[in-house]
Design a protein around this motif. Structure first.
Motif, PDB file in Angstrom:
ATOM      1  N   LYS A  45     121.859  51.462  60.589  1.00 37.36           N
ATOM      2  CA  LYS A  45     123.189  51.047  60.247  1.00 37.36           C
ATOM      3  C   LYS A  45     123.428  49.375  59.905  1.00 37.36           C
ATOM      4  CE  LYS A  45     125.358  54.833  60.685  1.00 37.36           C
ATOM      5  NZ  LYS A  45     125.793  55.580  59.638  1.00 37.36           N
ATOM      6  N   HIS A  46     122.268  48.814  60.401  1.00 37.55           N
ATOM      7  CA  HIS A  46     122.224  47.177  60.106  1.00 37.55           C
ATOM      8  C   HIS A  46     120.965  46.795  59.395  1.00 37.55           C
ATOM      9  CE1 HIS A  46     125.842  47.067  62.651  1.00 37.55           C
ATOM     10  NE2 HIS A  46     124.926  47.952  63.579  1.00 37.55           N
ATOM     11  N   ILE A  47     121.086  46.456  58.219  1.00 36.66           N
ATOM     12  CA  ILE A  47     119.744  46.053  57.388  1.00 36.66           C
ATOM     13  C   ILE A  47     119.981  44.596  57.388  1.00 36.66           C
ATOM     14  CG2 ILE A  47     118.746  46.210  55.224  1.00 36.66           C
ATOM     15  CD1 ILE A  47     119.904  49.089  54.845  1.00 36.66           C
ATOM     16  N   THR A  48     118.624  43.829  57.400  1.00 42.04           N
ATOM     17  CA  THR A  48     118.546  42.367  57.427  1.00 42.04           C
ATOM     18  C   THR A  48     117.775  42.135  56.330  1.00 42.04           C
ATOM     19  OG1 THR A  48     119.043  42.013  59.938  1.00 42.04           O
ATOM     20  CG2 THR A  48     118.074  40.261  58.541  1.00 42.04           C
ATOM     21  N   PHE A  49     118.034  41.472  55.133  1.00 44.10           N
ATOM     22  CA  PHE A  49     117.330  41.424  53.963  1.00 44.10           C
ATOM     23  C   PHE A  49     116.889  39.997  54.002  1.00 44.10           C
ATOM     24  CE2 PHE A  49     116.971  39.880  49.568  1.00 44.10           C
ATOM     25  CZ  PHE A  49     115.969  41.136  48.913  1.00 44.10           C
ATOM     26  N   ALA A  50     115.546  39.734  54.004  1.00 40.89           N
ATOM     27  CA  ALA A  50     114.947  38.259  54.232  1.00 40.89           C
ATOM     28  C   ALA A  50     114.660  37.885  52.698  1.00 40.89           C
ATOM     29  CB  ALA A  50     113.793  38.111  54.955  1.00 40.89           C
ATOM     30  N   LEU A  70     122.925  55.097  51.304  1.00 39.71           N
ATOM     31  CA  LEU A  70     122.546  56.321  51.899  1.00 39.71           C
ATOM     32  C   LEU A  70     122.941  56.339  53.441  1.00 39.71           C
ATOM     33  CD1 LEU A  70     118.893  56.830  50.497  1.00 39.71           C
ATOM     34  CD2 LEU A  70     121.175  57.865  49.753  1.00 39.71           C
ATOM     35  N   PHE A  71     122.950  55.456  54.044  1.00 37.19           N
ATOM     36  CA  PHE A  71     123.252  55.272  55.488  1.00 37.19           C
ATOM     37  C   PHE A  71     124.643  54.770  55.848  1.00 37.19           C
ATOM     38  CE2 PHE A  71     118.568  55.701  54.993  1.00 37.19           C
ATOM     39  CZ  PHE A  71     118.254  56.416  55.638  1.00 37.19           C
ATOM     40  N   GLU A  72     125.304  54.270  55.028  1.00 36.13           N
ATOM     41  CA  GLU A  72     126.360  53.669  55.043  1.00 36.13           C
ATOM     42  C   GLU A  72     126.314  52.363  55.847  1.00 36.13           C
ATOM     43  OE1 GLU A  72     129.318  56.345  56.340  1.00 36.13           O
ATOM     44  OE2 GLU A  72     129.144  57.525  54.500  1.00 36.13           O
ATOM     45  N   ALA A  73     125.307  51.627  55.566  1.00 32.31           N
ATOM     46  CA  ALA A  73     124.870  50.501  56.542  1.00 32.31           C
ATOM     47  C   ALA A  73     125.012  49.394  55.956  1.00 32.31           C
ATOM     48  CB  ALA A  73     123.258  50.480  56.508  1.00 32.31           C
ATOM     49  N   ASN A  74     125.424  48.270  56.794  1.00 33.27           N
ATOM     50  CA  ASN A  74     125.878  46.915  56.517  1.00 33.27           C
ATOM     51  C   ASN A  74     124.421  45.876  56.009  1.00 33.27           C
ATOM     52  OD1 ASN A  74     125.207  46.704  59.154  1.00 33.27           O
ATOM     53  ND2 ASN A  74     126.180  44.583  59.283  1.00 33.27           N
ATOM     54  N   ILE A  75     124.659  45.349  55.174  1.00 31.31           N
ATOM     55  CA  ILE A  75     123.312  44.286  54.777  1.00 31.31           C
ATOM     56  C   ILE A  75     123.781  42.827  55.239  1.00 31.31           C
ATOM     57  CG2 ILE A  75     121.873  43.533  52.998  1.00 31.31           C
ATOM     58  CD1 ILE A  75     122.503  46.092  51.534  1.00 31.31           C
ATOM     59  N   GLU A  76     122.904  42.148  56.043  1.00 31.74           N
ATOM     60  CA  GLU A  76     122.746  40.660  56.287  1.00 31.74           C
ATOM     61  C   GLU A  76     121.842  40.248  55.270  1.00 31.74           C
ATOM     62  OE1 GLU A  76     123.486  38.484  59.911  1.00 31.74           O
ATOM     63  OE2 GLU A  76     125.016  40.087  60.295  1.00 31.74           O
ATOM     64  N   ILE A  77     122.023  39.262  54.662  1.00 32.87           N
ATOM     65  CA  ILE A  77     120.799  38.380  53.772  1.00 32.87           C
ATOM     66  C   ILE A  77     120.737  37.332  54.517  1.00 32.87           C
ATOM     67  CG2 ILE A  77     120.493  37.444  51.573  1.00 32.87           C
ATOM     68  CD1 ILE A  77     122.267  39.569  50.225  1.00 32.87           C
ATOM     69  N   ILE A  78     119.472  36.765  54.725  1.00 31.94           N
ATOM     70  CA  ILE A  78     118.935  35.728  55.513  1.00 31.94           C
ATOM     71  C   ILE A  78     118.178  34.898  54.875  1.00 31.94           C
ATOM     72  CG2 ILE A  78     117.460  37.021  57.095  1.00 31.94           C
ATOM     73  CD1 ILE A  78     118.181  35.288  59.256  1.00 31.94           C
ATOM     74  N   ARG A  96     124.709  33.491  47.466  1.00 29.72           N
ATOM     75  CA  ARG A  96     125.829  34.122  47.894  1.00 29.72           C
ATOM     76  C   ARG A  96     126.653  34.585  46.748  1.00 29.72           C
ATOM     77  NH1 ARG A  96     128.874  30.693  51.876  1.00 29.72           N
ATOM     78  NH2 ARG A  96     129.544  29.920  49.934  1.00 29.72           N
ATOM     79  N   ASP A  97     127.103  33.550  45.837  1.00 30.20           N
ATOM     80  CA  ASP A  97     128.002  33.776  44.759  1.00 30.20           C
ATOM     81  C   ASP A  97     127.457  34.570  43.611  1.00 30.20           C
ATOM     82  OD1 ASP A  97     129.671  31.904  46.123  1.00 30.20           O
ATOM     83  OD2 ASP A  97     129.520  30.270  44.796  1.00 30.20           O
ATOM     84  N   LEU A  98     126.201  34.516  43.456  1.00 33.33           N
ATOM     85  CA  LEU A  98     125.478  35.426  42.424  1.00 33.33           C
ATOM     86  C   LEU A  98     125.425  36.938  42.979  1.00 33.33           C
ATOM     87  CD1 LEU A  98     123.764  35.513  39.704  1.00 33.33           C
ATOM     88  CD2 LEU A  98     121.908  35.408  41.155  1.00 33.33           C
ATOM     89  N   VAL A  99     125.013  37.142  44.305  1.00 34.09           N
ATOM     90  CA  VAL A  99     125.190  38.225  44.772  1.00 34.09           C
ATOM     91  C   VAL A  99     126.621  39.032  44.825  1.00 34.09           C
ATOM     92  CG1 VAL A  99     124.736  39.774  46.959  1.00 34.09           C
ATOM     93  CG2 VAL A  99     123.058  37.892  46.188  1.00 34.09           C
ATOM     94  N   LYS A 100     127.512  38.306  45.223  1.00 35.58           N
ATOM     95  CA  LYS A 100     128.955  38.621  45.401  1.00 35.58           C
ATOM     96  C   LYS A 100     129.340  38.935  43.833  1.00 35.58           C
ATOM     97  CE  LYS A 100     130.617  36.695  49.355  1.00 35.58           C
ATOM     98  NZ  LYS A 100     131.511  35.911  50.055  1.00 35.58           N
ATOM     99  N   GLY A 101     128.921  38.277  43.007  1.00 34.86           N
ATOM    100  CA  GLY A 101     129.326  38.618  41.453  1.00 34.86           C
ATOM    101  C   GLY A 101     128.556  39.830  40.652  1.00 34.86           C
ATOM    102  N   GLU A 102     127.332  39.916  41.203  1.00 37.77           N
ATOM    103  CA  GLU A 102     126.330  41.013  40.485  1.00 37.77           C
ATOM    104  C   GLU A 102     126.234  42.553  41.219  1.00 37.77           C
ATOM    105  OE1 GLU A 102     124.723  40.621  37.615  1.00 37.77           O
ATOM    106  OE2 GLU A 102     126.012  38.601  37.227  1.00 37.77           O
ATOM    107  N   THR A 103     126.721  42.504  42.505  1.00 34.79           N
ATOM    108  CA  THR A 103     126.481  43.610  42.876  1.00 34.79           C
ATOM    109  C   THR A 103     128.226  44.107  43.398  1.00 34.79           C
ATOM    110  OG1 THR A 103     126.589  42.661  45.179  1.00 34.79           O
ATOM    111  CG2 THR A 103     124.582  43.285  44.231  1.00 34.79           C
ATOM    112  N   PHE A 110     126.019  36.794  54.618  1.00 34.52           N
ATOM    113  CA  PHE A 110     124.961  35.794  54.431  1.00 34.52           C
ATOM    114  C   PHE A 110     124.864  34.836  55.515  1.00 34.52           C
ATOM    115  CE2 PHE A 110     127.202  37.497  50.721  1.00 34.52           C
ATOM    116  CZ  PHE A 110     126.014  37.462  49.843  1.00 34.52           C
ATOM    117  N   GLU A 111     123.456  34.616  55.775  1.00 36.85           N
ATOM    118  CA  GLU A 111     123.196  33.650  56.952  1.00 36.85           C
ATOM    119  C   GLU A 111     121.948  32.722  56.431  1.00 36.85           C
ATOM    120  OE1 GLU A 111     123.944  33.215  60.231  1.00 36.85           O
ATOM    121  OE2 GLU A 111     125.398  34.886  60.323  1.00 36.85           O
TER     122      GLU A 111
END
Length: 170
Positions: A45-50, A70-78, A96-103, A110-111
């Motif tokens: 449910k909680h994915i952390t992307f480094a 697939l899992f309806e999970a949230n993603i935290e990018i750190i 952060r702006d690029l990800v928001k604009g491209e996905t 974001f952290e």
């Protein structure tokens, strides 16, 4: 994808010899899901992307988003930076702006964390936040880079009590 079990945390952070899991992660051309004893990838449910703001991270993040759907999970990018600087803040905001604009995935946050050593910062972060799956990217390194740079995914495999997904970057 390769899914493999690991022996779990050894308690020894400065391991000289690698394990089978770290060898597979370092040599694999496909993603590897390393599952420690007692770990289960069942309820993601909680994915952390480094990220290290590598050129290919946006493409790999898209793979992570497809997986999260697939899992309806949230993603935290750190991102873990050695020290506070204006350049790191610019990279963080730009990423952060690029990800928001491209996905088009809405459940992303974001952290930006600071520390001279990646692993303790990441371990502290993962223990303070709900995370069911940390995701890291392994890029091919030159011989010299392998000698001088720390292997963050190996540190995570040796010391994690939750599954770790290592994706392969170009």
């Amino acid at each position: 994808m390769i899914v493999l079990g690991t022996n779990g945390a050894t308690g020894e952070r400065n391991i000289i010899f690698g394990s089978v899991a770290s060898s597979i992660i370092n040599m694999s051309d496909v993603p590897v899901l390393a599952v420690p004893p007692g770990g289960s990838p069942d309820d993601i449910k909680h994915i952390t992307f480094a990220t290290d703001y590598h050129e290919g991270d946006l493409q790999i993040l898209q793979q992570t988003i497809n997986f999260a759907r697939l899992f309806e999970a949230n993603i935290e990018i750190i991102h873990v930076s050695e020290q506070k600087s204006q350049l790191d803040e610019i990279k963080f905001r730009g990423s952060r702006d690029l990800v928001k604009g491209e996905t088009d995935y809405e459940d992303i946050s974001f952290e930006l964390k600071y520390g001279s050593d990646f692993f303790p910062v990441m371990a502290d972060y993962l223990s303070s936040k709900p995370c069911s799956l940390p995701v890291m990217v392994r890029y091919k390194k030159t011989f010299w880079e392998k000698l001088v740079e720390k292997n963050h995914s190996n540190e995570m495999v040796f010391n994690s009590n939750i599954p770790l997904l290592v994706l392969i970057g170009d």
